[in-house]
Design a protein around this motif. Structure first.
Motif, mmCIF file in Angstrom:
data_model
loop_
_atom_site.group_PDB
_atom_site.id
_atom_site.type_symbol
_atom_site.label_atom_id
_atom_site.label_comp_id
_atom_site.label_asym_id
_atom_site.label_seq_id
_atom_site.Cartn_x
_atom_site.Cartn_y
_atom_site.Cartn_z
ATOM 1 N N GLY A 32 -41.984 -46.262 68.197
ATOM 2 C CA GLY A 32 -40.819 -46.684 67.412
ATOM 3 C C GLY A 32 -40.133 -47.930 67.945
ATOM 4 N N LEU A 33 -40.409 -48.290 69.183
ATOM 5 C CA LEU A 33 -39.777 -49.493 69.745
ATOM 6 C C LEU A 33 -40.613 -50.749 69.538
ATOM 7 C CD1 LEU A 33 -38.282 -48.200 73.149
ATOM 8 C CD2 LEU A 33 -37.203 -48.336 70.909
ATOM 9 N N ARG A 34 -41.738 -50.614 68.850
ATOM 10 C CA ARG A 34 -42.625 -51.780 68.628
ATOM 11 C C ARG A 34 -41.845 -52.935 67.998
ATOM 12 N NH1 ARG A 34 -45.670 -51.821 63.734
ATOM 13 N NH2 ARG A 34 -47.523 -52.212 64.968
ATOM 14 N N ARG A 35 -42.259 -54.148 68.323
ATOM 15 C CA ARG A 35 -41.441 -55.297 67.916
ATOM 16 C C ARG A 35 -41.348 -55.453 66.402
ATOM 17 N NH1 ARG A 35 -46.116 -58.317 69.588
ATOM 18 N NH2 ARG A 35 -47.121 -59.117 67.707
ATOM 19 N N SER A 36 -42.349 -54.985 65.669
ATOM 20 C CA SER A 36 -42.295 -55.124 64.209
ATOM 21 C C SER A 36 -41.334 -54.139 63.557
ATOM 22 C CB SER A 36 -43.670 -54.904 63.589
ATOM 23 O OG SER A 36 -44.539 -55.897 64.021
ATOM 24 N N ASN A 37 -40.830 -53.199 64.304
ATOM 25 C CA ASN A 37 -39.888 -52.262 63.717
ATOM 26 C C ASN A 37 -38.500 -52.894 63.651
ATOM 27 O OD1 ASN A 37 -38.408 -50.175 62.737
ATOM 28 N ND2 ASN A 37 -38.660 -48.846 64.543
ATOM 29 N N ALA A 38 -38.238 -53.531 62.518
ATOM 30 C CA ALA A 38 -36.967 -54.253 62.358
ATOM 31 C C ALA A 38 -35.784 -53.291 62.297
ATOM 32 C CB ALA A 38 -37.022 -55.101 61.094
ATOM 33 N N LEU A 39 -36.066 -52.033 62.034
ATOM 34 C CA LEU A 39 -34.973 -51.051 61.925
ATOM 35 C C LEU A 39 -34.583 -50.456 63.279
ATOM 36 C CD1 LEU A 39 -36.208 -49.194 58.704
ATOM 37 C CD2 LEU A 39 -34.343 -50.870 58.887
ATOM 38 N N ALA A 40 -35.406 -50.716 64.299
ATOM 39 C CA ALA A 40 -35.075 -50.168 65.621
ATOM 40 C C ALA A 40 -33.779 -50.807 66.113
ATOM 41 C CB ALA A 40 -36.203 -50.460 66.604
ATOM 42 N N GLU A 41 -32.923 -49.988 66.705
ATOM 43 C CA GLU A 41 -31.678 -50.536 67.251
ATOM 44 C C GLU A 41 -31.937 -50.945 68.694
ATOM 45 O OE1 GLU A 41 -27.866 -48.570 66.189
ATOM 46 O OE2 GLU A 41 -29.231 -46.987 65.525
ATOM 47 N N ARG A 42 -31.661 -52.199 68.972
ATOM 48 C CA ARG A 42 -31.997 -52.712 70.307
ATOM 49 C C ARG A 42 -30.749 -52.757 71.176
ATOM 50 N NH1 ARG A 42 -37.637 -52.589 69.860
ATOM 51 N NH2 ARG A 42 -38.110 -53.206 67.722
ATOM 52 N N TYR A 43 -30.926 -52.454 72.445
ATOM 53 C CA TYR A 43 -29.818 -52.551 73.402
ATOM 54 C C TYR A 43 -30.385 -52.854 74.781
ATOM 55 C CZ TYR A 43 -31.301 -48.082 75.284
ATOM 56 O OH TYR A 43 -32.052 -47.087 75.866
ATOM 57 N N ARG A 44 -29.532 -53.390 75.619
ATOM 58 C CA ARG A 44 -29.847 -53.524 77.046
ATOM 59 C C ARG A 44 -28.652 -53.007 77.827
ATOM 60 N NH1 ARG A 44 -31.354 -59.056 75.465
ATOM 61 N NH2 ARG A 44 -33.627 -58.998 75.359
ATOM 62 N N LEU A 45 -28.914 -52.267 78.880
ATOM 63 C CA LEU A 45 -27.806 -51.865 79.749
ATOM 64 C C LEU A 45 -27.547 -52.987 80.747
ATOM 65 C CD1 LEU A 45 -28.639 -48.129 80.605
ATOM 66 C CD2 LEU A 45 -27.277 -49.030 78.702
ATOM 67 N N SER A 46 -26.288 -53.177 81.095
ATOM 68 C CA SER A 46 -25.941 -54.163 82.126
ATOM 69 C C SER A 46 -26.224 -53.547 83.494
ATOM 70 C CB SER A 46 -24.458 -54.513 82.027
ATOM 71 O OG SER A 46 -23.693 -53.369 82.369
ATOM 72 N N PRO A 47 -26.343 -54.385 84.537
ATOM 73 C CA PRO A 47 -26.539 -53.823 85.877
ATOM 74 C C PRO A 47 -25.459 -52.804 86.232
ATOM 75 C CG PRO A 47 -26.850 -56.201 85.911
ATOM 76 C CD PRO A 47 -26.380 -55.854 84.531
ATOM 77 N N GLU A 48 -24.226 -53.090 85.821
ATOM 78 C CA GLU A 48 -23.129 -52.156 86.127
ATOM 79 C C GLU A 48 -23.366 -50.806 85.446
ATOM 80 O OE1 GLU A 48 -22.646 -55.352 84.976
ATOM 81 O OE2 GLU A 48 -22.296 -56.054 87.040
ATOM 82 N N GLU A 49 -23.806 -50.865 84.195
ATOM 83 C CA GLU A 49 -24.066 -49.600 83.481
ATOM 84 C C GLU A 49 -25.205 -48.830 84.136
ATOM 85 O OE1 GLU A 49 -22.991 -50.288 78.824
ATOM 86 O OE2 GLU A 49 -24.553 -51.592 79.635
#
Ligand code: 5AD
Ligand code: SF4
Length: 350
Positions: A70-87
């Motif tokens: 589900g995280l494949r790049r073509s899945n435009a519906l996937a919600e993307r996030y990155r955690l910060s180092p602090e998180e």
């Protein structure tokens, strides 16, 4: 009439046909016999203590396009996030407080996390928690990067090989991905000195029984310190949306077989297994697993890290997860251990 296969003795070398027969023979009793034998050897090596890992899913960006995920790049519906180092460090703190001594940093293949960003993060985690092990699970990288991450404090690396059959690998992945590169990465990780984990999905599309038997043969030859195994589960926004999920029963048999073949392997009862079966974690342990990964990611992102449909939505904080899971373990004759949980054999040498 198929002859009932014999449960192997620990460390036994089985032919592909024997493995296939043990995994797919229709007699349900085989699952129980394999589990009994696997538990026995697991208990002898690790006792009833279960190693708990704190899982931090720190980025849902991925440049790859694996057809099953589900995280494949073509899945435009996937919600993307990155955690910060602090998180990320807050996740570690939550986990450390409840007793976790391994942090698994897992993510898609995300170029934002450059060598520098990763090594800074690893060094900071290691400085704050010198008694903890860090496991990385961030896919294919260059040998230089693997070396830099190791030097910065990562000691374990999970990289599933997914399938040891070339044609099947090509069926599951876009043309730019190659089994040979995956194998190169695994060998590099081993050479650098990581404890290495590989593994595969059970019942992935196109998987034939003999392919799973070949995977088992590969595990036997590579002798990884860890093996990650779970059923394939379709994700509605992938090309495999209409495929059916892998079998829980076959997954359990495979866990037992891997325990018997590689007696001191670190073997998690995976989240995918517990997604298909509410009792999956305990059933996995009863089949010979000895590791469980509990999710430390912030509640706000847990749903977004969606490899497959139906991933158990867990609203709890680390303390609640640990408390409840410890109680479940105890009801089933296990206990959660506060330890880095290295492979047996290594600890004896230290
Ligand atoms: N079902 C089960 N497991 C999956 N993975 C990825 N997508 C799925 C799916 N749909 C597994 C892969 C990968 C790991 C991170 O998750 O084996 O290596
Ligand atoms: Fe990316 Fe891993 Fe999913 Fe493949 S399986 S698309 S590499 S997150």
């Amino acid at each position: 009439m198929l002859e009932q296969p014999q449960v192997p003795t620990p460390g036994a070398r089985l032919s592909r046909e024997e493995v296939e027969s043990l995994l797919f023979h229709p007699d349900a009793e085989i699952t129980a016999s394999l589990a009994r034998a696997a538990r026995q050897i697991r208990d002898r090596i690790y006792g009833r203590g279960v190693f708990i890992r704190g899982l931090i899913e720190f980025t849902s960006f991925c440049k790859n396009n694996c057809l099953y995920c589900g995280l494949r790049r073509s899945n435009a519906l996937a919600e993307r996030y990155r955690l910060s180092p602090e998180e990320i460090l807050e996740c570690c703190e939550d986990g450390y407080r409840v007793g976790m001594r391994t942090f698994v940093l897992q993510g898609g293949e995300d170029a934002y996390f450059t060598r520098k960003r990763m090594t800074d993060l690893l060094q900071e985690i290691k400085a704050r928690y010198p008694d903890c092990a860090i496991t990385l699970s961030i896919g294919e990288r260059s040998s230089e990067e693997y070396q830099a991450f190791f030097d910065a404090g990562a000691e374990r690396y999970l990289l599933r090989h997914e399938t040891a059959t070339n044609a099947h690998y090509r069926f599951l992945h876009p043309p730019e991905m190659h089994l040979s590169n995956r194998m190169r990465c695994l060998k590099e990780l081993r050479r650098i000195g990581y404890q290495v984990g590989c593994g595969m999905m059970v019942g992935s599309p196109g998987q034939m029984p003999e392919m799973l038997a070949r995977d088992v043969e590969f595990l036997r030859a590579f002798m990884p310190e860890m093996v990650g195994l779970g059923p394939f589960i379709p994700h509605r926004q992938t090309p495999f949306a209409q495929e059916k999920a892998g079998s829980v029963e076959t997954t359990l048999r495979l866990l037992s077989l891997v325990r018997l073949m590689l007696p001191s392997v670190l073997l998690p009862a995976t989240t995918a297994l517990s997604t298909l079966d509410g009792e999956g974690r305990i059933r996995g342990l009863d089949a010979g697993a000895n590791v469980v990964m509990l999710n430390l990611s912030p509640q706000s992102v847990r749903k977004k890290y969606s490899l497959y449909d139906g991933k158990a939505d867990c609203p709890d904080d680390a303390r609640t997860i640990w408390r409840e899971f410890s109680a479940t373990l105890e009801q089933n004759g296990y206990r959660a251990v506060v330890s880095r949980g290295d492979p047996a054999g290594k600890e004896e040498i230290e």
